[in-house]
Scaffold this motif. Structure first.
Motif, PDB file in Angstrom:
ATOM      1  N   TYR A  59       1.089  -1.181  -0.036  1.00  0.00           N
ATOM      2  CA  TYR A  59      -0.026  -0.155  -0.106  1.00  0.00           C
ATOM      3  C   TYR A  59       0.918   1.192   0.234  1.00  0.00           C
ATOM      4  O   TYR A  59       1.621   1.416   0.948  1.00  0.00           O
ATOM      5  CB  TYR A  59      -0.784   0.007   1.412  1.00  0.00           C
ATOM      6  CG  TYR A  59      -1.602   1.083   1.431  1.00  0.00           C
ATOM      7  CD1 TYR A  59      -3.057   1.237   0.743  1.00  0.00           C
ATOM      8  CD2 TYR A  59      -1.224   2.220   2.358  1.00  0.00           C
ATOM      9  CE1 TYR A  59      -3.827   2.389   1.105  1.00  0.00           C
ATOM     10  CE2 TYR A  59      -2.258   3.372   2.385  1.00  0.00           C
ATOM     11  CZ  TYR A  59      -3.462   3.488   1.699  1.00  0.00           C
ATOM     12  OH  TYR A  59      -4.330   4.646   1.887  1.00  0.00           O
ATOM     13  N   VAL A  60       0.796   1.995  -0.930  1.00  0.00           N
ATOM     14  CA  VAL A  60       1.326   3.253  -1.114  1.00  0.00           C
ATOM     15  C   VAL A  60       0.880   4.350  -1.501  1.00  0.00           C
ATOM     16  O   VAL A  60       0.133   4.414  -2.409  1.00  0.00           O
ATOM     17  CB  VAL A  60       2.821   2.918  -2.521  1.00  0.00           C
ATOM     18  CG1 VAL A  60       3.484   4.227  -2.427  1.00  0.00           C
ATOM     19  CG2 VAL A  60       3.432   1.922  -2.189  1.00  0.00           C
ATOM     20  N   LYS A  61       0.795   5.311  -0.493  1.00  0.00           N
ATOM     21  CA  LYS A  61       0.223   6.728  -0.701  1.00  0.00           C
ATOM     22  C   LYS A  61      -1.154   6.544  -1.251  1.00  0.00           C
ATOM     23  O   LYS A  61      -1.638   7.148  -2.330  1.00  0.00           O
ATOM     24  CB  LYS A  61       1.082   7.540  -1.679  1.00  0.00           C
ATOM     25  CG  LYS A  61       2.442   8.060  -1.122  1.00  0.00           C
ATOM     26  CD  LYS A  61       3.281   8.779  -1.877  1.00  0.00           C
ATOM     27  CE  LYS A  61       4.581   9.287  -1.603  1.00  0.00           C
ATOM     28  NZ  LYS A  61       5.256  10.187  -1.965  1.00  0.00           N
ATOM     29  N   GLY A  62      -1.952   5.688  -0.605  1.00  0.00           N
ATOM     30  CA  GLY A  62      -3.290   5.627  -0.884  1.00  0.00           C
ATOM     31  C   GLY A  62      -3.832   4.773  -2.036  1.00  0.00           C
ATOM     32  O   GLY A  62      -5.027   4.729  -2.402  1.00  0.00           O
ATOM     33  N   GLN A  63      -2.840   4.067  -2.670  1.00  0.00           N
ATOM     34  CA  GLN A  63      -2.971   3.017  -3.618  1.00  0.00           C
ATOM     35  C   GLN A  63      -2.531   1.436  -3.207  1.00  0.00           C
ATOM     36  O   GLN A  63      -1.389   1.370  -2.343  1.00  0.00           O
ATOM     37  CB  GLN A  63      -2.217   3.415  -4.899  1.00  0.00           C
ATOM     38  CG  GLN A  63      -2.950   4.960  -5.372  1.00  0.00           C
ATOM     39  CD  GLN A  63      -4.369   4.654  -6.033  1.00  0.00           C
ATOM     40  OE1 GLN A  63      -4.848   3.583  -6.240  1.00  0.00           O
ATOM     41  NE2 GLN A  63      -4.944   5.980  -5.677  1.00  0.00           N
ATOM     42  N   TRP A  64      -3.022   0.568  -3.691  1.00  0.00           N
ATOM     43  CA  TRP A  64      -2.586  -0.772  -3.389  1.00  0.00           C
ATOM     44  C   TRP A  64      -1.945  -1.230  -4.676  1.00  0.00           C
ATOM     45  O   TRP A  64      -2.364  -1.014  -5.525  1.00  0.00           O
ATOM     46  CB  TRP A  64      -3.797  -1.685  -3.374  1.00  0.00           C
ATOM     47  CG  TRP A  64      -4.683  -1.445  -1.949  1.00  0.00           C
ATOM     48  CD1 TRP A  64      -5.601  -0.637  -1.736  1.00  0.00           C
ATOM     49  CD2 TRP A  64      -4.190  -1.823  -0.407  1.00  0.00           C
ATOM     50  NE1 TRP A  64      -6.152  -0.714  -0.330  1.00  0.00           N
ATOM     51  CE2 TRP A  64      -5.169  -1.381   0.256  1.00  0.00           C
ATOM     52  CE3 TRP A  64      -3.301  -2.959  -0.194  1.00  0.00           C
ATOM     53  CZ2 TRP A  64      -4.906  -1.740   1.564  1.00  0.00           C
ATOM     54  CZ3 TRP A  64      -3.111  -3.284   1.122  1.00  0.00           C
ATOM     55  CH2 TRP A  64      -4.013  -2.805   1.873  1.00  0.00           C
TER      56      TRP A  64
END
Length: 259
Positions: A59-64
């Motif tokens: 999970y990176v900055k609001g995205q999977w």
């Protein structure tokens, strides 16, 4: 459903692995187990849970993400909560070289930092800003089965936001732990405003429903070969470095797993 069979097979194979794969999972009596140098530690860790952990989910900055591929919000997985693991992983030159991992169901705990060694900050690696990087990182491993493809994934995390999402999942799973039910979760995202860092994205593992796997691992009478004592696995891999908590306070609230 087919995914229920896949979940049951995963759990069943785990028990067989714990009984028969003695070169991977060892019983210890206080002393750490050392495996031959050059073995692949991530494959060995995966095998401890009954086979390949599959595709790594992050999970990176609001995205999977899975690798370079974005995973849509709302994607559903069967969460293999009984197979979740946690422990301490030591990195050197950007590679995991030592791990002390165990099943959460066995009440495996993170080791006190002083017991892990490598405490001389003067010998630690440095990031681009000159901050000392603790070579030890506390990690969680949550195996998942994709509801549509039946592919095995693993969500590996260490951030505070991710740990809170897992705590919420664990709290809801607790009443079902003696049953054959497993949660079906969807990948979601939320955010909150931090006093120092502004808006912070956090992962959400939202339970959509419960499904019957047909196997209750915690009711199994098969003895566990996983000791509560620490196991150590040595080796190298090309996994990118997971920076320790000493990098900056923001590292513990930002849900970015850099591998």
């Amino acid at each position: 459903m087919a995914k229920n069979a896949a979940a049951a097979r995963m759990i069943s194979e785990t028990e067989e692995s714990r009984m028969s794969n003695s070169n991977i999972v060892h019983r210890t009596s206080g002393a750490a187990v050392m495996l031959p140098e050059g073995d692949d530690p991530w494959t060995e860790v995966a095998n401890e849970a009954g086979g390949q952990f599959g595709k790594i989910l992050k999970y990176v900055k609001g995205q999977w993400w899975q690798g370079e591929n974005e995973v849509a919000r709302g994607t559903e997985f069967v969460a293999l909560v009984p197979e979740a693991m946690r422990g301490d992983v030591r990195f050197q030159d950007g590679k995991p070289v030592e791990q002390r991992l165990g099943y959460i169901r066995d009440r495996f705990r993170f080791a006190p930092r002083a017991e892990l060694g490598f405490t001389d900050e003067g010998q630690w690696e440095r990031d681009k800003k000159g901050h000392a990087i603790d070579p030890w990182s506390q990690q969680h491993f949550l195996p998942l089965i994709h509801c549509e493809t039946e592919e095995l994934y693993c969500y590996i995390f260490r951030s505070e936001g991710a740990k809170q999402a897992f705590r919420d999942l664990s709290r809801n799973y607790a009443p079902h732990r003696k049953t054959t039910m497993l949660p079906v979760i969807s990948l979601q995202s939320d955010r909150y405003r931090h006093a120092d860092y502004g808006l912070i994205d956090i992962p959400i593992l939202r339970i959509e429903r419960w499904e019957d796997s047909g196997i209750s691992l915690e009711n199994s009478e098969m003895p566990s070969h996983r000791s509560r004592d620490s196991n150590v696995i040595e080796g190298t891999n090309t996994v990118d470095q997971v920076k320790g908590a000493a990098v900056a306070p923001k590292a513990d609230i930002n849900d970015v797993i850099p591998f």
